[in-house]
Design an enzyme around this catalytic site. Structure first.
Site, PDB file in Angstrom:
ATOM      1  CE  LYS A 159      19.724 -45.062  35.103  1.00  9.10           C
ATOM      2  NZ  LYS A 159      20.867 -45.927  34.762  1.00  9.10           N
ATOM      3  CD  GLU A 234      23.904 -28.640  32.650  1.00 10.50           C
ATOM      4  OE1 GLU A 234      24.465 -28.553  31.535  1.00 10.50           O
ATOM      5  OE2 GLU A 234      23.451 -27.656  33.248  1.00 10.50           O
ATOM      6  CB  CYS A 268      29.245 -32.870  27.893  1.00  5.95           C
ATOM      7  SG  CYS A 268      29.999 -32.426  29.453  1.00  5.95           S
ATOM      8  CD  GLU A 369      27.096 -35.125  22.455  1.00  5.45           C
ATOM      9  OE1 GLU A 369      26.005 -35.704  22.599  1.00  5.45           O
ATOM     10  OE2 GLU A 369      27.690 -34.557  23.386  1.00  5.45           O
TER      11      GLU A 369
HETATM   12  P1  NDP Z   1      22.289 -41.212  27.989  1.00  3.43           P
HETATM   13  O1  NDP Z   1      21.359 -40.077  27.782  1.00  3.43           O
HETATM   14  O2  NDP Z   1      22.175 -42.368  27.093  1.00  3.43           O
HETATM   15  O3  NDP Z   1      22.157 -41.782  29.478  1.00  3.43           O
HETATM   16  C1  NDP Z   1      22.290 -40.944  30.622  1.00  3.43           C
HETATM   17  C2  NDP Z   1      21.565 -41.595  31.787  1.00  3.43           C
HETATM   18  O4  NDP Z   1      20.158 -41.588  31.536  1.00  3.43           O
HETATM   19  C3  NDP Z   1      21.954 -43.053  32.010  1.00  3.43           C
HETATM   20  O5  NDP Z   1      21.985 -43.312  33.390  1.00  3.43           O
HETATM   21  C4  NDP Z   1      20.804 -43.787  31.331  1.00  3.43           C
HETATM   22  O6  NDP Z   1      20.628 -45.100  31.787  1.00  3.43           O
HETATM   23  C5  NDP Z   1      19.630 -42.898  31.716  1.00  3.43           C
HETATM   24  N1  NDP Z   1      18.431 -43.077  30.907  1.00  3.43           N
HETATM   25  C6  NDP Z   1      18.322 -43.553  29.644  1.00  3.43           C
HETATM   26  N2  NDP Z   1      17.030 -43.556  29.257  1.00  3.43           N
HETATM   27  C7  NDP Z   1      16.289 -43.079  30.286  1.00  3.43           C
HETATM   28  C8  NDP Z   1      14.886 -42.845  30.502  1.00  3.43           C
HETATM   29  N3  NDP Z   1      13.995 -43.081  29.568  1.00  3.43           N
HETATM   30  N4  NDP Z   1      14.501 -42.344  31.693  1.00  3.43           N
HETATM   31  C9  NDP Z   1      15.397 -42.066  32.654  1.00  3.43           C
HETATM   32  N5  NDP Z   1      16.734 -42.282  32.511  1.00  3.43           N
HETATM   33  C10 NDP Z   1      17.184 -42.764  31.343  1.00  3.43           C
HETATM   34  O7  NDP Z   1      23.748 -40.579  27.943  1.00  3.43           O
HETATM   35  P2  NDP Z   1      25.161 -41.312  28.067  1.00  3.43           P
HETATM   36  O8  NDP Z   1      25.259 -42.037  29.355  1.00  3.43           O
HETATM   37  O9  NDP Z   1      25.397 -42.065  26.813  1.00  3.43           O
HETATM   38  O10 NDP Z   1      26.146 -40.050  28.156  1.00  3.43           O
HETATM   39  C11 NDP Z   1      26.566 -39.352  27.046  1.00  3.43           C
HETATM   40  C12 NDP Z   1      25.768 -38.078  26.851  1.00  3.43           C
HETATM   41  O11 NDP Z   1      25.831 -37.293  28.035  1.00  3.43           O
HETATM   42  C13 NDP Z   1      26.334 -37.202  25.758  1.00  3.43           C
HETATM   43  O12 NDP Z   1      25.289 -36.690  24.967  1.00  3.43           O
HETATM   44  C14 NDP Z   1      27.014 -36.077  26.530  1.00  3.43           C
HETATM   45  O13 NDP Z   1      27.140 -34.881  25.817  1.00  3.43           O
HETATM   46  C15 NDP Z   1      26.123 -35.945  27.712  1.00  3.43           C
HETATM   47  N6  NDP Z   1      26.823 -35.292  28.820  1.00  3.43           N
HETATM   48  C16 NDP Z   1      26.490 -33.994  29.114  1.00  3.43           C
HETATM   49  C17 NDP Z   1      27.164 -33.299  30.109  1.00  3.43           C
HETATM   50  C18 NDP Z   1      26.781 -31.883  30.451  1.00  3.43           C
HETATM   51  O14 NDP Z   1      27.121 -31.447  31.546  1.00  3.43           O
HETATM   52  N7  NDP Z   1      26.118 -31.144  29.570  1.00  3.43           N
HETATM   53  C19 NDP Z   1      28.260 -33.936  30.860  1.00  3.43           C
HETATM   54  C20 NDP Z   1      28.513 -35.297  30.472  1.00  3.43           C
HETATM   55  C21 NDP Z   1      27.807 -35.943  29.484  1.00  3.43           C
HETATM   56  P3  NDP Z   1      21.407 -46.349  31.138  1.00  3.43           P
HETATM   57  O15 NDP Z   1      22.211 -46.887  32.247  1.00  3.43           O
HETATM   58  O16 NDP Z   1      20.328 -47.285  30.704  1.00  3.43           O
HETATM   59  O17 NDP Z   1      22.237 -45.859  30.001  1.00  3.43           O
END
Ligand code: NDP
Length: 479
Positions: A159, A234, A268, A369
């Site tokens: 997803k 992550e 990130c 962040e």
């Molecule tokens: P989100 O946590 O908002 O979303 C990540 C994914 O999770 C999306 O596909 C989102 O869907 C989905 N999601 C949201 N809610 C749920 C739920 N309840 N159950 C299952 N899936 C869910 O993050 P962002 O997309 O905004 O990305 C930014 C974040 O990612 C930052 O905090 C960044 O630091 C982190 N990140 C970490 C990395 C690492 O390797 N440590 C690398 C890259 C980013 P939807 O399409 O609805 O948003």
């Protein structure tokens, strides 16, 4: 998004066919987990080197289409073309790398305690893997999950983030053309709260790999707990660059500019904090601010653009709210600070690259962040203080130190409590054959990429073969 593009509809890819989404019926009638579960029965038995051949073909196709996929990605989420090329290149590298692993997937053999007994351990695939990915690296991160899962013999349901379905669509299309059988890779788009939670709550999905925010990671961890699903998280970061008094300031300034404002700070690994030794503080800040003010903000497809927009309105508003928070808590605004919405910027979520100076380590702008183009500069007096500041946040992804003193460099690599440490380079970037991930609230102990990813997507099975043809006592004593 920065640019206007003709709207495209994205279907779900379930059991080898593109089917309509959002109707609800399509989702129920073509359950991607059922497809993946059925396909798993055969895929797990395909010899890994044969799975690798498919993956090699996929890597070749990705390479051929790199430029098109990069442009799609810039249109989809705004980051500049050299960065989207890097994103696609990471997917290419990961695909080649994991294809290579198809001829390794090594286990262990070891002498048994008993005569005429053979002992070994082998890696086993696990089943259907639910993969949930963010928008900031829309092809690289999905590839970090899909490729090790597949080479290990699992099937996947992915997803993507709602903001970036196209790059995952391109990746899945390539895997299909390369010969991945029906049902092995399934893509379901939709919101995290509906599609994401349907995946994490499904009993037929024993493995969940998530990259995203720490808040959502916590929800996913809890959703996985009742069934004891394997769960890799992550999450967020608050990464730091330390600039010591003996640093090469040209290098350090350049690292702080690209570490802080590359991908509009939406990495990130973004260097959203810079701790600078007081004896070079003024010199560093003057040069840093001059470079930051010269950055050109605009459409990522324009070759002269240095920094693209924020991904969406909500992210822009978060950035703007943190600028206010910083001002109110007494941080000194020394560059940027404003939304850009005139002329060429009128149609996007643009914000000036922004720097706060004279920050104290406990300010919210130096702790939380922001995930946007905002950098907090913190004065420090010593390496020990810098390391305390670096480690004094909830996250632990990446840290960097600029120094020409080998003793300090080694001390920092030992004492910085992060998953990644750089010396004389910014906090960003990753090589696919080295583990990637973080400590504390950045990760739950797993790592992506390299053999670490194979470790997550496989389970060990230990096998004892007794060919003595008699009862061996020690076997009973030892259980
Ligand atoms: P989100 O946590 O908002 O979303 C990540 C994914 O999770 C999306 O596909 C989102 O869907 C989905 N999601 C949201 N809610 C749920 C739920 N309840 N159950 C299952 N899936 C869910 O993050 P962002 O997309 O905004 O990305 C930014 C974040 O990612 C930052 O905090 C960044 O630091 C982190 N990140 C970490 C990395 C690492 O390797 N440590 C690398 C890259 C980013 P939807 O399409 O609805 O948003």
């Amino acid at each position: 998004m920065a640019t206007s593009v003709a709207p495209r509809m994205f279907k779900n890819f379930i059991n080898g066919e593109w089917v309509e989404s959002h109707s609800g019926r399509a989702y129920e009638n073509r359950n991607p987990v059922d497809a993946a579960k059925e396909a798993y029965k055969k895929w797990r038995l395909v010899p890994a080197p044969k799975r690798a051949e498919i993956m090699f073909r996929a890597a070749e196709l990705l390479l051929q289409r790199k430029e098109d996929f990069s442009k799609d990605m810039t249109r989809e989420m705004g980051k500049v073309l050299p960065e989207t090329r890097g994103d696609v290149q990471e997917a290419i590298d990961m695909t080649y790398y994991m294809a290579g692993e198809g001829r390794r997937l090594f286990g262990q053999t070891t002498p048994s305690e008993l005569p005429n007994k053979f002992a070994m351990s082998v890696r086993q695939s696990i089943g259907v893997c639910g993969l949930i990915t963010p928008w900031n690296f829309p092809m690289a991160i999905p590839s970090w999950k899909i490729m090790p899962a597949l080479i290990s013999g699992n099937t996947v349901v992915i997803k993507p983030a709602q903001d970036t379905p196209l790059s995952v669509y391109n990746l899945v299309q390539v895997l299909t053309e390369a010969g991945v059988p029906r049902g092995v890779v399934n893509l379901v788009s939709g919101s995290g709260s509906t599609v994401g939670s349907a995946i994490t709550g499904n009993r037929d999905v024993p493995v969940v790999s998530f990259t995203g925010s720490t808040g959502v990671g916590r929800v996913i961890s809890q959703a996985c707990a009742p069934e004891f699903k394997h769960c890799s998280l992550e999450m967020g970061g608050k990464n730091i660059i330390i600039v010591m008094d003996d640093a090469n300031l040209d290098l350090a300034v350049d690292g702080a500019v690209w570490g802080g404002f590359g991908t509009t700070g939406q990495r990130c690994t973004a260097a959203s904090r810079v701790a600078v030794h007081k004896s070079v503080y003024k010199d560093f800040v003057d040069r840093f601010v001059e470079r930051v003010k010269a950055l050109k903000v605009g459409n990522g497809l324009d070759a002269s653009t240095d920094m693209g927009p924020c991904i969406n309105e909500s992210q822009l508003k978060t950035v703007m709210s943190y600028v206010e928070i910083g001002k109110n808590e007494g941080a000194k605004l020394i560059a940027g600070g404003n939304r850009l919405d005139d002329g060429a910027h009128a149609k996007g979520w643009f914000h000036e690259p922004t720097v706060f100076g004279d920050c104290s380590p406990n300010m919210r702008v130096a702790q939380e962040e922001i995930f946007g183009p905002v950098v907090s500069v913190i004065p420090i007096n010593s390496l020990e203080q810098a390391i305390d500041v670096a480690n004094g946040v909830a996250y632990g992804l990446s840290a960097s130190i600029y120094t020409r003193n080998v003793n300090r460099a080694f001390q920092a690599t030992r004492d910085l409590y992060t998953g990644i440490v750089y010396v004389n380079a910014p906090t960003i970037g990753a090589e696919t054959h080295l583990p990637f991930g973080g400590t504390k609230q950045t990760g739950n102990g797993h790592r992506e990429a390299a053999i670490a990813a194979i470790d997550f997507f496989t389970e060990w099975k230990t096998i004892y073969i007794d060919y003595s043809d008699k009862l061996q006592r020690a076997q009973i004593d030892n259980n």
